[in-house]
Design a protein around this motif. Structure first.
Motif, PDB file in Angstrom:
ATOM      1  N   ALA A 190       0.832  -1.201   0.000  1.00 12.88           N
ATOM      2  CA  ALA A 190       0.000   0.000   0.000  1.00 12.88           C
ATOM      3  C   ALA A 190       0.870   1.256   0.000  1.00 12.88           C
ATOM      4  CB  ALA A 190      -0.936  -0.008   1.208  1.00 12.88           C
ATOM      5  N   LEU A 191       1.936   1.241   0.762  1.00 12.62           N
ATOM      6  CA  LEU A 191       2.831   2.397   0.804  1.00 12.62           C
ATOM      7  C   LEU A 191       3.589   2.566  -0.506  1.00 12.62           C
ATOM      8  CD1 LEU A 191       4.292   2.330   4.418  1.00 12.62           C
ATOM      9  CD2 LEU A 191       2.606   3.911   3.462  1.00 12.62           C
ATOM     10  N   ALA A 192       3.852   1.464  -1.203  1.00 10.49           N
ATOM     11  CA  ALA A 192       4.500   1.576  -2.508  1.00 10.49           C
ATOM     12  C   ALA A 192       3.581   2.273  -3.508  1.00 10.49           C
ATOM     13  CB  ALA A 192       4.883   0.187  -3.019  1.00 10.49           C
ATOM     14  N   ILE A 193       2.268   2.134  -3.314  1.00 15.70           N
ATOM     15  CA  ILE A 193       1.298   2.813  -4.183  1.00 15.70           C
ATOM     16  C   ILE A 193       1.210   4.293  -3.812  1.00 15.70           C
ATOM     17  CG2 ILE A 193      -1.136   2.904  -4.865  1.00 15.70           C
ATOM     18  CD1 ILE A 193      -1.222  -0.152  -4.168  1.00 15.70           C
ATOM     19  N   ASN A 194       1.172   4.562  -2.505  1.00  8.57           N
ATOM     20  CA  ASN A 194       1.079   5.951  -2.028  1.00  8.57           C
ATOM     21  C   ASN A 194       1.665   6.000  -0.617  1.00  8.57           C
ATOM     22  OD1 ASN A 194       0.464   8.521  -1.210  1.00  8.57           O
ATOM     23  ND2 ASN A 194      -1.729   8.393  -1.649  1.00  8.57           N
ATOM     24  N   ASP A 195       2.815   6.646  -0.481  1.00 13.26           N
ATOM     25  CA  ASP A 195       3.492   6.672   0.815  1.00 13.26           C
ATOM     26  C   ASP A 195       3.132   7.908   1.634  1.00 13.26           C
ATOM     27  OD1 ASP A 195       4.815   8.706  -0.459  1.00 13.26           O
ATOM     28  OD2 ASP A 195       6.831   7.890  -0.169  1.00 13.26           O
ATOM     29  N   ARG A 196       2.067   8.612   1.232  1.00 13.76           N
ATOM     30  CA  ARG A 196       1.651   9.806   1.971  1.00 13.76           C
ATOM     31  C   ARG A 196       0.330   9.599   2.700  1.00 13.76           C
ATOM     32  NH1 ARG A 196       4.938  12.984   3.711  1.00 13.76           N
ATOM     33  NH2 ARG A 196       3.397  14.660   3.760  1.00 13.76           N
ATOM     34  N   VAL A 197       0.014   8.353   3.047  1.00 14.96           N
ATOM     35  CA  VAL A 197      -1.217   8.050   3.782  1.00 14.96           C
ATOM     36  C   VAL A 197      -0.837   7.734   5.228  1.00 14.96           C
ATOM     37  CG1 VAL A 197      -3.287   6.634   3.896  1.00 14.96           C
ATOM     38  CG2 VAL A 197      -2.244   7.140   1.674  1.00 14.96           C
ATOM     39  N   ALA A 198      -1.190   8.623   6.134  1.00 14.45           N
ATOM     40  CA  ALA A 198      -0.773   8.476   7.529  1.00 14.45           C
ATOM     41  C   ALA A 198      -1.289   7.184   8.151  1.00 14.45           C
ATOM     42  CB  ALA A 198      -1.257   9.677   8.340  1.00 14.45           C
ATOM     43  N   GLU A 199      -2.542   6.823   7.839  1.00 13.35           N
ATOM     44  CA  GLU A 199      -3.129   5.617   8.437  1.00 13.35           C
ATOM     45  C   GLU A 199      -2.346   4.365   8.067  1.00 13.35           C
ATOM     46  OE1 GLU A 199      -4.748   7.907   6.801  1.00 13.35           O
ATOM     47  OE2 GLU A 199      -6.438   8.613   8.032  1.00 13.35           O
ATOM     48  N   VAL A 200      -1.865   4.302   6.841  1.00 18.15           N
ATOM     49  CA  VAL A 200      -1.135   3.110   6.417  1.00 18.15           C
ATOM     50  C   VAL A 200       0.201   3.025   7.149  1.00 18.15           C
ATOM     51  CG1 VAL A 200      -0.148   1.858   4.468  1.00 18.15           C
ATOM     52  CG2 VAL A 200      -2.292   3.102   4.180  1.00 18.15           C
ATOM     53  N   HIS A 201       0.887   4.141   7.314  1.00 18.53           N
ATOM     54  CA  HIS A 201       2.126   4.137   8.090  1.00 18.53           C
ATOM     55  C   HIS A 201       1.852   3.651   9.521  1.00 18.53           C
ATOM     56  CE1 HIS A 201       5.263   5.844   5.540  1.00 18.53           C
ATOM     57  NE2 HIS A 201       4.364   6.676   5.032  1.00 18.53           N
ATOM     58  N   ALA A 202       0.780   4.163  10.123  1.00 15.48           N
ATOM     59  CA  ALA A 202       0.463   3.774  11.499  1.00 15.48           C
ATOM     60  C   ALA A 202       0.078   2.298  11.580  1.00 15.48           C
ATOM     61  CB  ALA A 202      -0.666   4.645  12.047  1.00 15.48           C
ATOM     62  N   ASN A 203      -0.697   1.827  10.606  1.00 20.41           N
ATOM     63  CA  ASN A 203      -1.094   0.415  10.603  1.00 20.41           C
ATOM     64  C   ASN A 203       0.107  -0.500  10.397  1.00 20.41           C
ATOM     65  OD1 ASN A 203      -3.771   1.103  10.986  1.00 20.41           O
ATOM     66  ND2 ASN A 203      -4.269   1.057   8.800  1.00 20.41           N
ATOM     67  N   LEU A 204       1.001  -0.109   9.496  1.00 18.78           N
ATOM     68  CA  LEU A 204       2.224  -0.884   9.305  1.00 18.78           C
ATOM     69  C   LEU A 204       3.034  -0.906  10.598  1.00 18.78           C
ATOM     70  CD1 LEU A 204       4.364  -2.411   7.717  1.00 18.78           C
ATOM     71  CD2 LEU A 204       5.144  -0.221   6.758  1.00 18.78           C
ATOM     72  N   ALA A 205       3.109   0.228  11.270  1.00 20.86           N
ATOM     73  CA  ALA A 205       3.832   0.286  12.541  1.00 20.86           C
ATOM     74  C   ALA A 205       3.220  -0.677  13.559  1.00 20.86           C
ATOM     75  CB  ALA A 205       3.823   1.712  13.088  1.00 20.86           C
ATOM     76  N   ASN A 206       1.897  -0.758  13.605  1.00 18.57           N
ATOM     77  CA  ASN A 206       1.241  -1.698  14.525  1.00 18.57           C
ATOM     78  C   ASN A 206       1.653  -3.136  14.231  1.00 18.57           C
ATOM     79  OD1 ASN A 206      -0.150   0.422  15.717  1.00 18.57           O
ATOM     80  ND2 ASN A 206      -1.999   0.111  14.487  1.00 18.57           N
ATOM     81  N   ALA A 207       1.691  -3.485  12.947  1.00 17.87           N
ATOM     82  CA  ALA A 207       2.067  -4.848  12.561  1.00 17.87           C
ATOM     83  C   ALA A 207       3.537  -5.109  12.874  1.00 17.87           C
ATOM     84  CB  ALA A 207       1.791  -5.067  11.075  1.00 17.87           C
ATOM     85  N   LEU A 208       4.390  -4.131  12.607  1.00 12.79           N
ATOM     86  CA  LEU A 208       5.811  -4.286  12.931  1.00 12.79           C
ATOM     87  C   LEU A 208       6.003  -4.462  14.436  1.00 12.79           C
ATOM     88  CD1 LEU A 208       7.175  -1.530  10.537  1.00 12.79           C
ATOM     89  CD2 LEU A 208       7.746  -3.969  10.379  1.00 12.79           C
ATOM     90  N   LEU A 209       5.246  -3.713  15.211  1.00  9.60           N
ATOM     91  CA  LEU A 209       5.349  -3.831  16.669  1.00  9.60           C
ATOM     92  C   LEU A 209       4.924  -5.216  17.125  1.00  9.60           C
ATOM     93  CD1 LEU A 209       6.154  -2.013  19.037  1.00  9.60           C
ATOM     94  CD2 LEU A 209       3.740  -1.405  19.300  1.00  9.60           C
ATOM     95  N   ALA A 210       3.904  -5.771  16.472  1.00  5.23           N
ATOM     96  CA  ALA A 210       3.426  -7.105  16.837  1.00  5.23           C
ATOM     97  C   ALA A 210       4.463  -8.184  16.569  1.00  5.23           C
ATOM     98  CB  ALA A 210       2.136  -7.428  16.090  1.00  5.23           C
ATOM     99  N   THR A 211       5.385  -7.931  15.641  1.00  3.35           N
ATOM    100  CA  THR A 211       6.426  -8.915  15.330  1.00  3.35           C
ATOM    101  C   THR A 211       7.756  -8.574  16.007  1.00  3.35           C
ATOM    102  OG1 THR A 211       7.037  -7.751  13.294  1.00  3.35           O
ATOM    103  CG2 THR A 211       5.379  -9.490  13.117  1.00  3.35           C
ATOM    104  N   GLY A 212       7.746  -7.586  16.900  1.00  6.51           N
ATOM    105  CA  GLY A 212       8.954  -7.254  17.641  1.00  6.51           C
ATOM    106  C   GLY A 212       9.925  -6.352  16.901  1.00  6.51           C
TER     107      GLY A 212
END
Length: 572
Positions: A155-177
């Motif tokens: 999703a970020l490769a399509i548009n990296d200026r969407v704040a929600e996607v950055h935050a959602n990706l961060a949530n997933a990264l946090l879940a994997t340590g």
């Protein structure tokens, strides 16, 4: 304008009613009015316009689509699914409609059907960012954060200026340590949208896991400045700070009072307020609040204490002396893993932090790799899976489990002679651990059963699991069943299971830590006494506690609650 949006607009311009047979949609003017009503916030007028269309053409794709979106926003998911199913039947190659159908199915708990609808959306339009984002969210619901990361990155490769996607990706990264990467994406989200309380809260969580408690508190506070009723931020503040300012206490109390009975907010605030009342010495009120929070969450769970007890008994029946004799010599020779097991809140995080402070030990954290690898391997042998299929394991199967497990850790474990694998629930897997890694250390953390159960009862576990802990009777029964299974393992493996007692460690740390290191084959290192100074990621409910020097105040804490939670005594 991206290509996907152009295609959708062209499709809308050329759309036809599936029943009317006209090249141009005769209901287009009314549909345009409905869309404008929706855009300007007049939902009732939008609904009325769409219904007037459906009265003449029940399968009108765009009217059903908009009604489905509105019903989903109103949390009427069955109605949303009905409308969106009709919409996608009329226009089966519209990525937006398929995405919304998948989202409604996901909210309704129909996760497999949701996955199929979102896959179809991505097949129609691989560059549709909403489909990527919603597929990632579905992966998170299915406890597949690594799958979610892949879709969020797309999703970020399509548009990296969407704040929600950055935050959602961060949530997933946090879940994997992957805490540092998560912090980076939370900060990217806030750079795009400075007032974003969910990103502020997430950043606080990541900083907490990294040990930056003061900065974590600062971001929880910002989240609350931006959203005065942010229940998660209130709960996190209550658990990472020793004291709350009276103004914050009043805010939590008032927000708790106003929260709807049985709501998610009420649940979180019950735990947060209970923690504060405990600090103030009002254990009766704290007990009431913890009981309320647990009851709200228990009502949302499907859990059978009887089935769970039967499973634990079945494990003991299968992994007996005859099983061990028949499978002797199947495992691998490495002694690198140090498995730390026990009940949650029994000192497992403390023990891991002590060991991870040793220069020869890398702290792995709460790893799910071993049970996941075992479950997958046994499922391939027999659909019954764990534990029944274990009897069908051959030496080659066991050695493949070892290889798969170690390979899964390659990217996350620092190159040291030993590493910790701390997953309390691996007490269920002790038989498999001994089979696969006969030379690995297994540390069993013990603590007064009443203090253990109380500590669990006072906490909501946002990452899920521990379904047995939200009802005091079920919790104490589970503890008894856990104790019985550990006694079974002890009868089979004796002193090969290293006992680490919480009360002994915190009451007289140095001799207890020296003994623990010796049993693990490690020389004493003074850094293990100063474990609270060790910088590493800790992603458990004990993240704040292990940043502090050893304290004894939690020993015997159950006595404060004995008059108000009489069921605690049954755990002992």
């Amino acid at each position: 304008m991206n290509r996907a949006l152009k295609r959708r607009q062209q499709k809308l311009a050329n759309s036809r009613s599936s029943r009317s047979g006209h090249a141009v949609d005769p209901h287009a003017p009314v549909m345009a009015q409905a869309a404008e009503h929706y855009r300007t916030g007049n939902g009732s007028a939008a609904v009325a316009a769409c219904r007037s269309i459906l009265a003449k053409d029940p399968d009108h794709a765009h009217a059903n689509h908009l009604l489905g979106i509105i019903a989903m926003q109103q949390k009427n998911f069955d109605q949303a699914i009905g409308h969106l199913t009709r919409a996608t039947a009329a226009m089966p190659e519209d990525a937006a409609m398929l995405t919304h159908l998948g989202t409604a199915l996901s909210y309704a708990g129909r996760l497999d059907a949701a996955m199929e609808s979102l896959k179809a959306a991505l097949q129609v339009d691989p560059d549709f960012i909403d489909a990527c984002n919603n597929m990632a969210a579905l992966c998170m619901r299915r406890n597949d954060p690594r799958g979610a990361i892949s879709h969020y990155q797309k999703a970020l490769a399509i548009n990296d200026r969407v704040a929600e996607v950055h935050a959602n990706l961060a949530n997933a990264l946090l879940a994997t340590g992957q805490v540092d990467d998560a912090i980076s994406h939370y900060r990217s989200a806030l750079a795009i949208r400075p007032r974003f309380p969910e990103a502020e809260y997430g950043l606080g969580q990541a900083l907490r896991d990294n040990g930056d408690m003061a900065e974590a508190v600062a971001h929880y506070t910002i989240a609350l400045d931006q959203n005065r009723n942010h229940a998660n931020a209130m709960a996190s503040l209550a658990f990472v700070t020793d004291e709350l300012e009276e103004s914050m206490h009043s805010r939590i109390r008032n927000t708790h009072k106003l929260a709807a009975a049985g709501s998610e907010e009420r649940k979180l605030l019950s735990f947060a307020l209970g923690k504060h009342e405990e600090r103030m010495g009002d254990f009766e009120r704290a007990a009431e609040l913890f009981t309320e929070g647990n009851a709200i969450h228990r009502a949302s769970l499907t859990f059978s204490a009887e089935d769970t007890a039967a499973q634990l008994r079945r494990i003991a029946t299968i992994f007996d002396r005859d099983f061990l004799a028949a499978h002797s010599g199947f495992g691998v020779s490495t002694a690198a893993p140090i498995f730390i097991v026990g009940m949650p809140r029994s000192g497992t995080t403390l023990v891991e932090q002590i060991l991870a402070s040793h220069p020869q030990v890398s702290g792995g954290g709460e790893l799910t790799h071993f049970p996941a690898t075992v479950f997958a391997a046994l499922k391939r042998l027999d659909p019954t899976g764990f534990p029944d299929a274990a009897s069908k394991l051959g030496a080659a199967d066991v050695q493949q489990i070892a290889r798969d497990y170690l390979a899964a850790l390659d990217a996350t474990i620092t190159a040291t002679p030993y590493f910790t694998d701390k997953l309390p629930g691996n007490f269920l897997m002790v038989g498999m651990i001994r089979l696969v890694f006969p030379h690995a250390r297994i540390i069993h953390c013990t603590r007064d059963a009443r203090d253990t159960c109380l500590s669990m009862f006072k906490i909501f576990f946002p990452s899920g699991g521990h379904h047995f802990s939200y009802d005091l009777r079920e919790l104490t029964e589970y503890h008894r069943n856990y104790t019985a299974l550990m006694q079974h393992w002890k009868s089979l493996f004796g002193d090969d299971i290293i006992e680490a007692n919480y009360e002994t460690i915190v009451s007289d740390p140095e001799p207890a830590i020296r003994a623990l290191l010796g049993q693990c084959g490690l020389d004493f290192d003074p850094r293990c006494l100063d474990f609270h100074a060790t910088r590493r990621v800790v992603r458990t409910a004990s993240a704040a506690q292990v940043r502090r020097p050893i304290y004894t105040s939690s020993i015997g804490a159950w006595k404060n609650y004995a008059p108000y939670l009489p069921g605690l005594a049954e755990a002992g």
